[in-house]
Design an enzyme around this catalytic site. Structure first.
Site, PDB file in Angstrom:
ATOM      1  N   TYR A   1     -36.949 -30.213  21.282  1.00 56.24           N
ATOM      2  CA  TYR A   1     -35.904 -30.947  20.941  1.00 56.24           C
ATOM      3  C   TYR A   1     -35.378 -31.075  19.625  1.00 56.24           C
ATOM      4  CZ  TYR A   1     -37.143 -33.010  25.326  1.00 56.24           C
ATOM      5  OH  TYR A   1     -37.337 -33.080  26.904  1.00 56.24           O
TER       6      TYR A   1
ATOM      7  N   ALA B   1     -35.395 -38.132  31.629  1.00 61.00           N
ATOM      8  CA  ALA B   1     -35.856 -37.759  32.912  1.00 61.00           C
ATOM      9  C   ALA B   1     -35.266 -38.481  34.113  1.00 61.00           C
ATOM     10  CB  ALA B   1     -37.544 -38.220  32.773  1.00 61.00           C
TER      11      ALA B   1
ATOM     12  N   ARG C   1     -37.153 -29.694  36.329  1.00 70.70           N
ATOM     13  CA  ARG C   1     -35.997 -30.002  35.421  1.00 70.70           C
ATOM     14  C   ARG C   1     -34.595 -29.301  35.856  1.00 70.70           C
ATOM     15  NH1 ARG C   1     -38.453 -33.145  31.167  1.00 70.70           N
ATOM     16  NH2 ARG C   1     -40.487 -32.236  30.960  1.00 70.70           N
TER      17      ARG C   1
ATOM     18  N   ARG D   1     -36.408 -24.564  31.463  1.00 70.75           N
ATOM     19  CA  ARG D   1     -37.820 -25.234  31.461  1.00 70.75           C
ATOM     20  C   ARG D   1     -38.338 -25.317  32.774  1.00 70.75           C
ATOM     21  NH1 ARG D   1     -36.670 -30.477  28.028  1.00 70.75           N
ATOM     22  NH2 ARG D   1     -39.124 -30.358  28.363  1.00 70.75           N
TER      23      ARG D   1
ATOM     24  N   ASP E   1     -25.365 -43.127  41.757  1.00 71.79           N
ATOM     25  CA  ASP E   1     -24.551 -43.981  42.413  1.00 71.79           C
ATOM     26  C   ASP E   1     -23.790 -44.795  41.440  1.00 71.79           C
ATOM     27  OD1 ASP E   1     -25.453 -42.996  44.671  1.00 71.79           O
ATOM     28  OD2 ASP E   1     -26.606 -44.850  45.278  1.00 71.79           O
TER      29      ASP E   1
ATOM     30  N   GLU F   1     -22.172 -35.212  31.578  1.00 71.04           N
ATOM     31  CA  GLU F   1     -23.756 -35.285  31.212  1.00 71.04           C
ATOM     32  C   GLU F   1     -24.445 -34.405  30.112  1.00 71.04           C
ATOM     33  OE1 GLU F   1     -25.496 -33.652  34.735  1.00 71.04           O
ATOM     34  OE2 GLU F   1     -27.444 -33.528  34.010  1.00 71.04           O
TER      35      GLU F   1
ATOM     36  N   HIS G   1     -27.549 -32.767  27.610  1.00 67.38           N
ATOM     37  CA  HIS G   1     -28.880 -32.617  27.444  1.00 67.38           C
ATOM     38  C   HIS G   1     -29.257 -31.807  26.049  1.00 67.38           C
ATOM     39  CE1 HIS G   1     -30.056 -34.221  31.294  1.00 67.38           C
ATOM     40  NE2 HIS G   1     -29.009 -33.175  31.731  1.00 67.38           N
ATOM     41  N   LEU G   2     -30.219 -32.315  25.333  1.00 66.61           N
ATOM     42  CA  LEU G   2     -30.357 -31.560  24.045  1.00 66.61           C
ATOM     43  C   LEU G   2     -31.162 -30.312  24.320  1.00 66.61           C
ATOM     44  CD1 LEU G   2     -32.381 -34.622  22.470  1.00 66.61           C
ATOM     45  CD2 LEU G   2     -30.138 -33.440  21.558  1.00 66.61           C
ATOM     46  N   SER G   3     -31.976 -30.218  25.262  1.00 64.62           N
ATOM     47  CA  SER G   3     -32.590 -28.779  25.700  1.00 64.62           C
ATOM     48  C   SER G   3     -32.021 -28.312  26.944  1.00 64.62           C
ATOM     49  CB  SER G   3     -33.899 -29.171  26.198  1.00 64.62           C
ATOM     50  OG  SER G   3     -34.150 -29.828  27.373  1.00 64.62           O
TER      51      SER G   3
ATOM     52  N   ASN H   1     -27.085 -38.797  28.493  1.00 70.11           N
ATOM     53  CA  ASN H   1     -28.194 -38.301  28.539  1.00 70.11           C
ATOM     54  C   ASN H   1     -29.031 -39.099  29.380  1.00 70.11           C
ATOM     55  OD1 ASN H   1     -30.516 -36.571  28.404  1.00 70.11           O
ATOM     56  ND2 ASN H   1     -30.176 -36.166  26.281  1.00 70.11           N
TER      57      ASN H   1
ATOM     58  N   HIS I   1     -33.354 -35.941  36.867  1.00 71.61           N
ATOM     59  CA  HIS I   1     -34.000 -35.457  37.959  1.00 71.61           C
ATOM     60  C   HIS I   1     -34.185 -36.074  39.190  1.00 71.61           C
ATOM     61  CE1 HIS I   1     -34.029 -32.739  34.583  1.00 71.61           C
ATOM     62  NE2 HIS I   1     -35.036 -33.420  33.826  1.00 71.61           N
TER      63      HIS I   1
ATOM     64  N   PRO J   1     -34.684 -42.727  28.795  1.00 69.55           N
ATOM     65  CA  PRO J   1     -36.195 -43.012  28.445  1.00 69.55           C
ATOM     66  C   PRO J   1     -36.613 -41.622  27.570  1.00 69.55           C
ATOM     67  CG  PRO J   1     -36.007 -42.417  30.728  1.00 69.55           C
ATOM     68  CD  PRO J   1     -34.476 -42.822  30.368  1.00 69.55           C
ATOM     69  N   ASN J   2     -37.323 -42.327  26.519  1.00 74.38           N
ATOM     70  CA  ASN J   2     -37.979 -41.491  25.594  1.00 74.38           C
ATOM     71  C   ASN J   2     -37.404 -40.914  24.531  1.00 74.38           C
ATOM     72  OD1 ASN J   2     -40.742 -41.977  26.788  1.00 74.38           O
ATOM     73  ND2 ASN J   2     -40.133 -40.723  28.469  1.00 74.38           N
TER      74      ASN J   2
ATOM     75  N   ARG K   1     -41.638 -36.236  19.900  1.00 78.04           N
ATOM     76  CA  ARG K   1     -41.638 -35.068  21.059  1.00 78.04           C
ATOM     77  C   ARG K   1     -41.502 -33.860  20.432  1.00 78.04           C
ATOM     78  NH1 ARG K   1     -37.413 -37.477  25.727  1.00 78.04           N
ATOM     79  NH2 ARG K   1     -38.789 -36.113  27.075  1.00 78.04           N
TER      80      ARG K   1
END
Ligand code: DQA
Length: 144
Positions: free
Chosen positions: A22, A76, A110, A106, A86, A97, A99-101, A73, A79, A9-10, A17
């Site tokens: 990001y 959210a 997170r 943070r 699952d 997995e 993540h950009l950040s 990725n 978390h 999402p997002n 953002r």
């Protein structure tokens, strides 16, 4: 070799953002970057994004059934989505997995990833290069 690159999402709204967190690549540029870097390492990427947990789980199920490696990725959902965890657990092909950040630098919420325990590894904090590094690692895993 195909790889499914899933985005939660997002992430399609990266241009709206924080660029301090990001970077300044919008999602379509990120998508191009992923397709190009995948091709450079000899992988054929399919880049998908959804704000829906249901849709992401469906795409993970398809990858599980076709033994397709995954870079994800979960945004959210990272978390708190036990459902995505699952689903990923059922994927026998390599899965990474990203993540950009740097999520560990943070907010405290997170710092927890409920998916890290069911993937081969996690790469975070390198902006779009997180995906590039994941694709290189994935290529090595697939070759084993
Ligand atoms: C993110 C980090 C998550 O905490 C956040 O919710 C995102 C993006 C990242 O790529 O840095 O949406 O996954």
């Amino acid at each position: 070799m195909k790889v499914r690159v899933l985005n939660g999402p997002n992430l399609a709204r990266l241009d709206l953002r924080s660029s301090a967190i990001y970077g300044d690549m919008n999602f379509s540029a990120l998508q191009e970057f992923i397709l190009k870097t995948a091709a450079e390492v000899g992988l054929e990427a399919e880049v998908l994004q959804s704000d829906s947990e249901t849709e992401l789980i469906h795409w993970i199920h398809e990858a599980a059934d076709s033994h397709t490696p995954i870079v994800i990725n979960p945004a959210a959902f990272t978390h708190y989505s036990y459902a995505i965890r699952d689903a990923l657990e059922m994927v026998s092909a390599p899965k990474i997995e990203v993540h950009l950040s740097n999520t560990m630098a943070r907010e405290e919420f997170r710092h927890t990833s409920v998916v890290s325990g069911v993937v081969h590894g996690t790469i975070a904090g390198f902006g779009p290069d997180s995906y590039r590094l994941a694709l290189i690692a994935l290529k090595n895993l697939v070759g084993k």
